[in-house]
Every structure is written in structure tokens, then in C-alpha cells.
Design a protein around this motif. Structure first.
Motif, short mmCIF file in Angstrom:
data_model
loop_
_atom_site.label_atom_id
_atom_site.label_comp_id
_atom_site.label_asym_id
_atom_site.label_seq_id
_atom_site.Cartn_x
_atom_site.Cartn_y
_atom_site.Cartn_z
N GLY A 36 14.04 -14.56 -59.76
CA GLY A 36 14.17 -15.68 -58.83
C GLY A 36 13.94 -17.07 -59.37
O GLY A 36 13.73 -18.00 -58.61
N ASN A 37 14.00 -17.27 -60.70
CA ASN A 37 13.64 -18.56 -61.26
C ASN A 37 14.60 -19.68 -60.85
O ASN A 37 14.18 -20.80 -60.54
CB ASN A 37 13.57 -18.48 -62.78
CG ASN A 37 12.41 -17.63 -63.26
OD1 ASN A 37 11.55 -17.25 -62.46
ND2 ASN A 37 12.38 -17.31 -64.52
N PHE A 38 15.91 -19.43 -60.90
CA PHE A 38 16.86 -20.45 -60.46
C PHE A 38 16.61 -20.82 -59.00
O PHE A 38 16.64 -22.00 -58.63
CB PHE A 38 18.30 -19.94 -60.62
CG PHE A 38 18.91 -20.22 -61.96
CD1 PHE A 38 19.69 -21.34 -62.18
CD2 PHE A 38 18.69 -19.36 -63.03
CE1 PHE A 38 20.26 -21.60 -63.41
CE2 PHE A 38 19.25 -19.61 -64.27
CZ PHE A 38 20.03 -20.73 -64.46
N LEU A 39 16.37 -19.83 -58.17
CA LEU A 39 16.19 -20.09 -56.75
C LEU A 39 14.89 -20.85 -56.50
O LEU A 39 14.84 -21.73 -55.64
CB LEU A 39 16.19 -18.76 -55.98
CG LEU A 39 17.50 -17.96 -56.07
CD1 LEU A 39 17.38 -16.65 -55.30
CD2 LEU A 39 18.68 -18.79 -55.54
N PHE A 40 13.85 -20.52 -57.26
CA PHE A 40 12.59 -21.25 -57.10
C PHE A 40 12.75 -22.72 -57.44
O PHE A 40 12.29 -23.60 -56.70
CB PHE A 40 11.51 -20.62 -57.99
CG PHE A 40 10.35 -21.55 -58.26
CD1 PHE A 40 9.42 -21.81 -57.27
CD2 PHE A 40 10.21 -22.18 -59.49
CE1 PHE A 40 8.36 -22.69 -57.50
CE2 PHE A 40 9.17 -23.05 -59.73
CZ PHE A 40 8.24 -23.30 -58.73
N VAL A 41 13.41 -23.03 -58.57
CA VAL A 41 13.60 -24.42 -58.97
C VAL A 41 14.44 -25.16 -57.93
O VAL A 41 14.14 -26.30 -57.56
CB VAL A 41 14.25 -24.50 -60.36
CG1 VAL A 41 14.65 -25.93 -60.69
CG2 VAL A 41 13.27 -23.98 -61.43
N ALA A 42 15.50 -24.52 -57.44
CA ALA A 42 16.34 -25.16 -56.42
C ALA A 42 15.56 -25.41 -55.14
O ALA A 42 15.68 -26.47 -54.51
CB ALA A 42 17.57 -24.30 -56.14
N LEU A 43 14.75 -24.43 -54.73
CA LEU A 43 13.96 -24.59 -53.51
C LEU A 43 12.99 -25.76 -53.65
O LEU A 43 12.87 -26.60 -52.74
CB LEU A 43 13.18 -23.31 -53.22
CG LEU A 43 12.19 -23.36 -52.06
CD1 LEU A 43 12.92 -23.60 -50.74
CD2 LEU A 43 11.35 -22.08 -51.98
N MET A 45 17.65 -19.76 -49.84
CA MET A 45 17.96 -19.30 -51.19
C MET A 45 18.53 -17.89 -51.12
O MET A 45 17.84 -16.97 -50.68
CB MET A 45 16.72 -19.32 -52.08
CG MET A 45 16.02 -20.68 -52.17
SD MET A 45 17.04 -21.93 -52.98
CE MET A 45 17.48 -22.94 -51.56
N LEU A 46 19.76 -17.72 -51.53
CA LEU A 46 20.43 -16.43 -51.47
C LEU A 46 20.47 -15.81 -52.86
O LEU A 46 20.75 -16.50 -53.85
CB LEU A 46 21.87 -16.59 -50.95
CG LEU A 46 22.06 -17.49 -49.72
CD1 LEU A 46 23.53 -17.56 -49.34
CD2 LEU A 46 21.22 -16.99 -48.56
N GLY A 47 20.20 -14.53 -52.94
CA GLY A 47 20.19 -13.89 -54.25
C GLY A 47 20.75 -12.48 -54.20
O GLY A 47 20.67 -11.80 -53.18
N LEU A 48 21.33 -12.06 -55.31
CA LEU A 48 21.77 -10.68 -55.51
C LEU A 48 21.09 -10.17 -56.78
O LEU A 48 21.10 -10.86 -57.80
CB LEU A 48 23.28 -10.59 -55.66
CG LEU A 48 24.15 -11.14 -54.52
CD1 LEU A 48 25.61 -11.05 -54.90
CD2 LEU A 48 23.87 -10.40 -53.23
N GLU A 49 20.53 -8.99 -56.72
CA GLU A 49 19.86 -8.43 -57.88
C GLU A 49 19.91 -6.91 -57.78
O GLU A 49 19.50 -6.33 -56.77
CB GLU A 49 18.42 -8.90 -57.98
CG GLU A 49 17.59 -8.24 -59.06
CD GLU A 49 18.24 -8.34 -60.44
OE1 GLU A 49 18.29 -7.31 -61.14
OE2 GLU A 49 18.71 -9.44 -60.82
#
Length: 910
Positions: free
Chosen positions: A371-378, A411-415
Motif C-alpha cells: 500500500g505504499n503508493f496509496l499511503f503517499v497519495a492519501l 484509495m483503490l487497490g488490487l493485490e
């Protein structure tokens, strides 16, 4: 005055202090402590720096401002420093976002960090702390170290320095326990248990749980390990829905992490290790690295198998800033500057409307890992919303009349990996809680909510083998997994790989690396209008070969507006090279390469002439070959080969028929290894058996391994090379020498190889024996073309010379006889000079010589022996340019443009 005298003076002066008539004296005292000049008339360091208030014609004044260091705001003794921090934050936007916001009421000094891409950190310094120079709570710096850094070196206060140390230590301590627990209970169960325990430690240190509560549970578990499972089950049950635990009220957490009250027992030793870990300040753990460190420590094998990697915060910011924040910042700037023309009520309406705009943003990372990209964007969206809320306050509405609305659900994510998927949610929540703790705001119930927006599934294929669909998002960012096309089948399985390539067959070549599928799907969403902008971190191999098709398609349906084409990147000790790029539908006009503005970005992620339209030229066909691929230890020392050459065979055949000098890429770039090779070419087993000693060696050393090869043909013909390169043998027939070029090397280094030499697959062989061809291939003109047409590998960004693009498309000059003779002369002298220099030093290598050539071109030194080689190449370059009819020197873009035009002209008349 010194720091002790400063503290004693202001302890007595505070009752008489008033903000406007005292703060400058207070500040001058701080300057004396840290030996720093007083503010003066310089607008980059002064008292009462004028700032226009957001959305109004009114101006405000920052009490103290130092460019690229801080903004300082004072309040009267006993006043709320939160209001001063909010005022400083609003001024910061107008003053270039200095990294520190300092607030003070004379008795207290708050140093608040505001470094890009980090969770904020606050150092609260009291007069006693200054007098005795005490270590400030929440860090490892003293009061004077913090103040000195603020004035002289604010980068020392970047939370990442402290938090990385803390996070690495914390992860190591709990990771060791988790590994032991995983061996006993299974990796998945241990990981889930440790995530809940770590979050409980974090919740304790941010005061969402009673301080010391988790520590007491661990201490009881150390004393009574037989009851530890029951203790944790009771704690997790209370956190699941709220309730009472050991005499304390527990808030409602849940959010999926505590859906089950199940827990694992821990041993006394494990409890003791966790008690030690609990002494750390878990509120300071950096979410952007915690998840990845924890994930890699527990699940390294799985992540490595899928080609997943940790991306640094710096690289994440390069993508998130350009893709997500840049258009939002532009909208915010336009609104701020337009507010002053509006009436008060309209200003408020517009600010509330823009808050709705920001909370409506959806950011997708379709390979989100932890989730690093999503954390920075948030965090960046939260920072922007804070600017909006502060602007509302300045326009006459109380702060809490605009509650914060930006939320992790945006924050939307696929993993695909369950553990990483769960970590992504925890990373977002930890970062969100840290941010709210620093900036104020109420806690929702439950504190952790289900994040259904983070989905645990494959991003490319559905279970039934159809193409997976991504959720709608305005922005797409991420770091897709790195797996080369030849590794996909081994790592992902043949059935999955075949299905994937079949589904995307009309969009990507089957030889595409795995990383290409993510930007292709994002491109389709941008083209359809669902997504506005997208950006990725990928291996730099995406710029060349079959991989570049995805960038060609992006250029065909939109455009690339940001590129960092070739950046060093270290992952688990292995150095690779990456490319960062961003694209849209062609609307963005500000384009940058390596942060420099350019007019256009080509499909190889540079701003230079794009030579992708060059075609293969018939006159170069059948001239360049990849060498043999052994598939076993067929190479032997020269001494052994010489023994066998003289040995007889019963059928009268000579071993020299199957023994040849052998070279690989390093033999060309370093010193020759003097190896030979057993080469049965396409002989049958019966024919090869006539050569007794070579065949006996192959039977002993190669047959046991090669006969197990999963490719039936290779296993059946175990005495042959995997790739005997029949076309190479035919192409070199009749030549007394030929040109060898290392397939991957720091420098483009053609060398002469004698007849009978058998090259390895890491050597490109050019079937020409004339000095003219050698000279042109050794020239800067050919080097420019090869660098534009080849690909790059490894930490050194070494050129990968691909004969189909570097050689077969290259238009050789058509010289007059005297021009040809001139090139031949200088080509011979380059070789002679190389041999002379190598003979002077037994440790010298060709790579070393050309390292000196590059350096001496930039910094000439007439006394250096390699200067003669530099001069030889300069004369060779002039001779080659003259054969083309060009003046010399030319820029690289000019060379590429002229060669491309010549290539297309030759192709049209062929």
C-alpha cells in the motif's frame, strides 16, 4: 546569552509577554543560542514576512520566515498552539512550503515537520528542556540539536531519518518472533497474529488504547505463557466490537483486522522479545516502509516469485505528484486566486465545493503490495484538504465547521497476495491515524472500517481466464511486478502464462515482460475516458524490444508527459535500472524528462530523435549472429584441450575437429580467459563417440545434468549445445577473422576474433573481415545509433547490443576510395593502440581503457598514455563523418536524424 540564561530569563518574563511586542526579542534569544544571525531586511529571512491571505485581498504577516527552512508563528502565553500551526501551514503554501512550521507561546516551542511524503512529527520543547538540553520525547535529539537543525540544517529533522531507524528496529524485533511463530503455527496464521499485535502496540502509543495495556498483556504472557492465547483472544474480542478488558474501556476497532477473536499462544521467550519491542514508540513507525519491511520479512519467497519490489518514497512521489497532485494543485491555485473577487458567502461555497472535489478523487494502484503508493497519495490529499479547511477559517468560518472528509476509502487497490492485501489496509489506516493525530479531528466509530476498496484478486485475469476489469479511478499509479517474459512460465505456470498472452494477444506481443500488462490496461482506461492520468515505475527494459510496444500504443492513443528513463534502483541487494513514466490522453502540455522541460517525449522515454521507424536493410542481412548457447559445462582449460588435440582416436579422426577456442562477453571486455570448448555441432551420438577423450568428458560432466532437461530435444541430444548456432557457422565460413561485439557491455567495443574461434551467446558476431566495417562500427556515429536502438541492463546501465535493431538497421556510408582508405587507416591504428596499451599493464582491460577514454574526453590530459587512443578515435570519427558527407562534430540528435533519413531512403530504393 547561553541556553540556560535564556530559559531562566523567559521563565520570569512570560507573565509580561505579549505576542506583538515580545516575540522578536524571544526569537533573537534563540538566534543567540544557536549562533545564527538575526532576521533582517532580506525577504528570504525576516520578521513579519508579508503574505496574501488565501482568497482575499487582505494580507497577513508570518512572524518569522526563512526560505527553505521554516515559518514561525507566536501566540500569547497559554494560547492554543494548534491555531498557530494552522496559520503557519496556510502561509507555507504561499511561501514555497518550507519543511518546518515552528510555533511558540514563549514557554513552549513546537517544531512541526512538513517534509513532503512523510507523516508529520512534532517536537515539543519546554524551557526546562532548553536549560538542561534534554532529549525531547518522541525522538533521539536534544532540545539544542533540534533548534540548531531548524536554523542551520532542517533536513536533519526529516522524520524519515528517525522513523526509518525506528521502523527497521521494530520490524526486526517483531519479525524474529513472527518467523519462529510461523515455523510452529504456519506463516499465514503467524503473520495475521503479528499484524494485530503490532496494530495494538501502535494503538497504545497513539492513545487509542490505554497506555501500557498491551505491554502488561505481554508481561503476563511472559510469566504465564500457557495463558497467553486466552489473554490475546480476550483483548482482540474487545477490540472487535468495543467493550471492557482488564478493567479498561476498549473502543470499537474492527475494520476486518479484528473480525475474529482467534489468537495464537506465544512462548515466554517470544513474550520477552515483544516486551522489549513494546518499549519503542510505535506511533512513530513510518507506514510507507513498515508494510514492506514486515511483508518481505515474512513472505519474501512469494513476493520474489511474482517479481514484486519495494519502491522508495522518492520514486513514489515523482509519480504521485505528477499524476495525481499536479492537476489538483493547479485547480486549487486557480480557486485561491479567484476567491478574492468573490463575496464572502460565495467564497465559502466554492471552498466547500472544492473539498467535495478532493474527497471525490479516486486513486487506483492495481498492484498495490503493502500500500505504499496509496499511503503517499492519501497523505497528499489530506494535506491539500487541510489547506482548504484553513482557507475556510481565514474566510470567517470556524475550523470544525468544515470537518475532514478525505478518507482511506478513496484509495483503490488490487493485490493478489492475501498477506500483502491485508497489509495495504493496515498501512493506510496507520498513516491516516498518524495524520489525524497531528492535525486534529474526531475519531470515527469503528476506528478501523472495512476497506472493500482494497481487493484481494488478480489484476490481469479472472478465475475463468477472461480479462479482469479494474475499478473506475481518476488516477492510476503503481509499481507492477517485474518478471521477464522468459521467467513468466517458470514463475507463474505455463497455463496462466498461455492464457494471459492469449487474452492480450491483440494488444501486446507474447514476448512482453509481465510489467507491460499494467500500463496497457491503464492506457485503455485513459483512452476510454474513465481515467484521467496514469503513471508507473517499471524496469527500464520497457523502453526497448517487444516491451516498447506498450509505450508505442500509449503514444498512439494519448501521450507521455513525464519520464525518468533510467534510474538506479537497489532491491534486496540486487541493483537494477528502472523507468518512471506518466501519460494521459494528450491534454498535458508541460512535459519533462529527468525533471527538465522538453517539447516531446518519445516511446523510448527520451526527448531525442525517435529512431523506431527505422527498418532492416537488406545489405546488412545475414551478417550479424548471436553466438552459441552451451547449456552445460562444455568449456575446458586450454592446457587440457592441447593434451587432447595430440591424443589419437581409433577411427583416425582428430580431436581438433571438436575442440575450438571459445570466447564469451567478458573475454572481450576483460582479459581473455584462454578457455576452449568441446563442440560436436550437429553430430550424431555415434559420430561424437569417435572422439574418445572429449566424449568421455561430456559423458561424465554433462550427460547426468543435461539428460534431465525438461525440453525433450535437449535431453535427447545431451552431447550437443542447447543452441549450436548453425547460421553463425555458415556465416563465418571462409573468413580468416571476424568482428565480435560484447552483447552487454559498458562500452561499445568491437574486437577482432581469429578464424576457428567459437563465440558464446553473449557475443554478437559480425561476418566481415575488412577494416572499413570495423572502423565504422567502432565510431561514435555507430555508437549513437546503437544506444538509441539497443536496450540497457544492470546497475551500470550497460548497453545490450541487439543485432536486429543495432546492426541490421544501421546505414553504412558509401565512401569514395580515399575516404574508405582513411577509415581503414584509423581503424587499424585504434586496434594497434589498444594492443600497445594492454601490453604495458598485465592487469589492464579493454573496459578500463575505455573508462579512461570517456574521462579524458571530458578532462583532457596530454600526459596520460590513453590520450593517444582518444586522439585515434577522434580522427576515426572525422573520417567516418567525411564518408557520410557530414561536417564534424554533430550532436547526437543530428547524427540520429541523418542516419534515420538515410535508413528510410535506402529502404525505399531497395
Amino acid at each position: 546569552m547561553d541556553h540556560a540564561a535564556f530559559a531562566r530569563f523567559w521563565r520570569n518574563e512570560i507573565p509580561r509577554a505579549a505576542e506583538r511586542d515580545s516575540y522578536q526579542n524571544h526569537w533573537r534569544g534563540l538566534c543567540e543560542i544557536v549562533r545564527h544571525p538575526f532576521p533582517g531586511v532580506d525577504p528570504n529571512y525576516k520578521f513579519e514576512r508579508k503574505v496574501q491571505k488565501v482568497g482575499t485581498k487582505d494580507t497577513g504577516f508570518a512572524d518569522v520566515y526563512k526560505a527553505k527552512h521554516f515559518i514561525a508563528e507566536y501566540k500569547r502565553p497559554g494560547r492554543d498552539l494548534g491555531a498557530a500551526r494552522q496559520q503557519a501551514a496556510l502561509y507555507a503554501w504561499e511561501l514555497g512550503n518550507p519543511p518546518l512550521l515552528i510555533t511558540s507561546d514563549f514557554a513552549r516551542i513546537e517544531v512541526n515537520t512538513a517534509f513532503t511524503g512523510t507523516s508529520p512529527k512534532t517536537y515539543l520543547i519546554g524551557l526546562d528542556d532548553i536549560e538542561h538540553n534534554q532529549v525531547i520525547k518522541g525522538g533521539d535529539l536534544t532540545a539544542l540539536e533540534i533548534l540548531n537543525s531548524a536554523f542551520h540544517a532542517p533536513e536533519n529533522l526529516d522524520p524519515r531519518h528517525f522513523r526509518e531507524r525506528l521502523t527497521t528496529t521494530a520490524t526486526r524485533q517483531v519479525g524474529q518472533v513472527a518467523l519462529r511463530m510461523g515455523q510452529r503455527e504456519g506463516k499465514a496464521r503467524a503473520a495475521h497474529m503479528m499484524m494485530r499485535l503490532v496494530f495494538a502496540l501502535f494503538a497504545e502509543d497513539v492513545t487509542l488504547l490505554e497506555r501500557g495495556l498491551v505491554t502488561r498483556v505481554l508481561e503476563r504472557s511472559r510469566a504465564h505463557p500457557e495463558n497467553s492465547q486466552a489473554y490475546f483472544q480476550e483483548l482482540f474480542r474487545a477490540m472487535k466490537g468495543g467493550g471492557e478488558f482488564w478493567g479498561h474501556d476498549i473502543q470499537h476497532f474492527n475494520g476486518g483486522l479484528f473480525d475474529e477473536a482467534d489468537a495464537l499462544a506465544i512462548t515466554s521467550d517470544e513474550a520477552a522479545a515483544l516486551v522489549e519491542a513494546a518499549q519503542l514508540d510505535w506511533s512513530e513507525v513510518e507506514p510507507s516502509i513498515f508494510g514492506t519491511l514486515f511483508e518481505n520479512g515474512l513472505d519474501e519467497d512469494t513476493r520474489s516469485r511474482r517479481g514484486a519490489h519495494y519502491t522508495s518514497v522518492t520514486d513514489i512521489e515523482r509519480v504521485v505528484d505528477r499524476v495525481v497532485m499536479e492537476p489538483l494543485w493547479a485547480e486549487w491555485d486557480a480557486l485561491r486566486h479567484g476567491l478574492q473577487k468573490m463575496k464572502r458567502q460565495q467564497r465559502i461555497e466554492q471552498l466547500f465545493a472544492f473539498q467535495d472535489r478532493v474527497r471525490g478523487v479516486r486513486v487506483l494502484d492495481p498492484a498495490c503490495g503493502s500500500g505504499n503508493f496509496l499511503f503517499v497519495a492519501l497523505k497528499k490529499l489530506l494535506d491539500l484538504e487541510y489547506q482548504i479547511r484553513s482557507a475556510v477559517t481565514m474566510n470567517g468560518v470556524g475550523e470544525f465547521e468544515m470537518p475532514p472528509l478525505v478518507h482511506p476509502k478513496q484509495m483503490l487497490g488490487l493485490e493478489i497476495e492475501p498477506f500483502a492485501h491485508e497489509l495495504a489496509s493496515i498501512t493506510l489506516w496507520m498513516g491516516y491515524i498518524q495524520w489525524k493525530r497531528a492535525h486534529g479531528g474526531h475519531w470515527e466509530t469503528p476506528i478501523l472500517q472495512h476497506l472493500n476498496n482494497i481487493q484481494n484478486r488478480d489484476a490481469l485475469l479472472n478465475p475463468d481466464g477472461t480479462e479482469a476489469q479494474w475499478p473506475d479511478a481518476e488516477f492510476i499509479v503503481g509499481n507492477p511486478p517485474f518478471l521477464g517474459d522468459k521467467m513468466m512460465r517458470a514463475q507463474l505456470g505455463g497455463e496462466y502464462t498461455n492464457t494471459l498472452r492469449g487474452v492480450y494477444a491483440d494488444r501486446l506481443p507474447a514476448q512482453s515482460d509481465l510489467v507491460c500488462y499494467w500500463p496497457e490496461k491503464a492506457r485503455a482506461m485513459v483512452e476510454s475516458g474513465v481515467t484521467r492520468r496514469a503513471g508507473f515505475v517499471a524496469t527500464n527494459s520497457i523502453r526497448g524490444g517487444k516491451n516498447r510496444v506498450v509505450l508505442d500504443r500509449i503514444k498512439a492513443t494519448g501521450d507521455i508527459f513525464m519520464a525518468w528513463p533510467d534510474e538506479p534502483w537497489e532491491q534486496n541487494g540486487a541493483a537494477v535500472r528502472v523507468s518512471l513514466f506518466a501519460f494521459d490522453k494528450g491534454m498535458e502540455t508541460q512535459k519533462t524528462v529527468n525533471d527538465q522541460f522538453v517539447s516531446d517525449i518519445t516511446a523510448d522515454l527520451t526527448s531525442r530523435i525517435d529512431v523506431k521507424s527505422a527498418v532492416k536493410l537488406s545489405e546488412n542481412g545475414g551478417r550479424s549472429f548471436i553466438g552459441t548457447q552451451k547449456g552445460g559445462a562444455f568449456d575446458i582449460p586450454a592446457e587440457l584441450a592441447q593434451q587432447w588435440i595430440n591424443a589419437p582416436n581409433p577411427d583416425g579422426v582428430e580431436n581438433a575437429d571438436v575442440l575450438k577456442p571459445w570466447v564469451n562477453g567478458m573475454d572481450l571486455t576483460r582479459r581473455p580467459s584462454n578457455r576452449w570448448i568441446i563442440d560436436f555441432a550437429l553430430m550424431s551420438e555415434m559420430e561424437a563417440s569417435r572422439y574418445l577423450m572429449p566424449m568421455a568428458y561430456v559423458v561424465q560432466h554433462i550427460q547426468p545434468v543435461k539428460s534431465q532437461n525438461r525440453r525433450e530435444n535437449r535431453a535427447r541430444h545431451w552431447w550437443r549445445f542447447d543452441e549450436p548456432a548453425s547460421n553463425l557457422r555458415a556465416g563465418l565460413a571462409g573468413l580468416t577473422r571476424f568482428i565480435g561485439i560484447p552483447r552487454v557491455a559498458k562500452h561499445l567495443l568491437p574486437v577482432w576474433l581469429p578464424e576457428g574461434t567459437l563465440p558464446d551467446s553473449q557475443v554478437v558476431s559480425i561476418a566481415r573481415d575488412d577494416d572499413f566495417t570495423f572502423g565504422v562500427l567502432a565510431s561514435t556515429t555507430h555508437r549513437c545509433w546503437a544506444r538509441a536502438q539497443g536496450t540497457y541492463m544492470g546497475v551500470g546501465n550497460d548497453l545490450r547490443y541487439t543485432p536486429s535493431t543495432c546492426f541490421e538497421t544501421f546505414p553504412f556510408p558509401d565512401p569514395a576510395p580515399e575516404q574508405r582508405a582513411d577509415i581503414e587507416k584509423w581503424a587499424r591504428f585504434v586496434v594497434t593502440m589498444r594492443e600497445h596499451l594492454l601490453a604495458q599493464d598485465t592487469k589492464a582491460t579493454l573496459t578500463g581503457l575505455y573508462n579512461d577514454v570517456v574521462r579524458l574526453r571530458a578532462e583532457p590530459d596530454a600526459t596520460h598514455p590513453v590520450t593517444a587512443l582518444v586522439k585515434a578515435h577522434a580522427d576515426l570519427d572525422k573520417a567516418v563523418a567525411a564518408a557520410y558527407g557530414w561536417d564534424w562534430p554533430l550532436s547526437e540528435d543530428d547524427v540520429l536524424a541523418r542516419l534515420l533519413a538515410l535508413n528510410l531512403e535506402r529502404a525505399a530504393t531497395a
